[in-house]
Scaffold this active site. Structure first.
Site, short mmCIF file in Angstrom:
data_model
loop_
_atom_site.label_atom_id
_atom_site.label_comp_id
_atom_site.label_asym_id
_atom_site.label_seq_id
_atom_site.Cartn_x
_atom_site.Cartn_y
_atom_site.Cartn_z
N HIS A 75 4.78 -9.28 -2.86
CA HIS A 75 5.17 -8.02 -3.52
C HIS A 75 6.30 -7.25 -2.65
O HIS A 75 6.22 -7.32 -1.47
CB HIS A 75 4.42 -7.02 -4.21
CG HIS A 75 3.49 -6.39 -3.27
ND1 HIS A 75 2.09 -6.82 -2.61
CD2 HIS A 75 3.51 -5.08 -2.46
CE1 HIS A 75 1.64 -5.96 -2.20
NE2 HIS A 75 2.29 -5.10 -1.81
N GLU B 241 5.79 -2.85 -6.16
CA GLU B 241 4.95 -1.91 -6.23
C GLU B 241 5.89 -0.43 -5.94
O GLU B 241 6.80 -0.54 -5.12
CB GLU B 241 4.03 -2.08 -4.85
CG GLU B 241 2.97 -0.83 -4.71
CD GLU B 241 2.29 -1.08 -3.25
OE1 GLU B 241 2.47 -2.09 -2.52
OE2 GLU B 241 1.28 -0.49 -3.11
CO CO Z 1 1.88 -3.16 -0.99
#
Ligand code: CO
Length: 134
Positions: A79, A130
């Site tokens: 991510h 995120e």
């Molecule tokens: Co992270």
């Protein structure tokens, strides 16, 4: 609304092996491995001038990154994390567009002790994303 790139997270079967490349071949500043049992990962932080790389290895039986490594046995981009000033405003704006927030849709306290949320990869270009409030 979106701010700096806080970190890029790379899942790997061995943080020691991955860290050695960054340290020995690329000359990066690399932390010792840090176990985060609450998050099911062991992390090595690679500090760059403009951001961080987090090398993640599964820790324990129920690691949230274990399924990713089953699909990608040699590891891969897990991510990216961007900073935001107001994560509740960010969540509301995402909900308006129909982008899915993982879990129950509300921010949680992340691995750095700050509120975070994760956007479903299918709703943002195929990469788990995120947001972290800073
Ligand atoms: Co992270």
């Amino acid at each position: 609304m979106i701010g700096r790139l806080n970190h890029v997270a790379i899942a790997t079967p061995s943080v020691a092996a991955a860290a050695a490349i960054y340290r020995d071949a690329l000359g990066a500043a690399v932390s010792a491995p840090v176990d985060l049992p609450d998050h099911g990962v062991t992390v090595v932080f690679v500090t760059l001038d403009n951001t961080k790389i987090e090398l993640l290895e599964p820790l324990g039986d129920a690691s949230p990154i274990a399924p990713f490594l089953e699909r990608n046995p040699s590891g891969g981009l897990h991510h990216v994390c961007y900073e935001v000033e107001d994560i509740r405003a960010a969540a509301a704006a995402l909900a308006k567009t129909g982008a899915r927030i993982l879990g129950d849709g509300t921010p949680k306290i992340g691995a750095h002790g700050k509120p975070v949320l994760f956007i479903h990869p299918k709703d943002i270009g195929g990469v788990l994303t995120e947001l972290e409030e800073v």
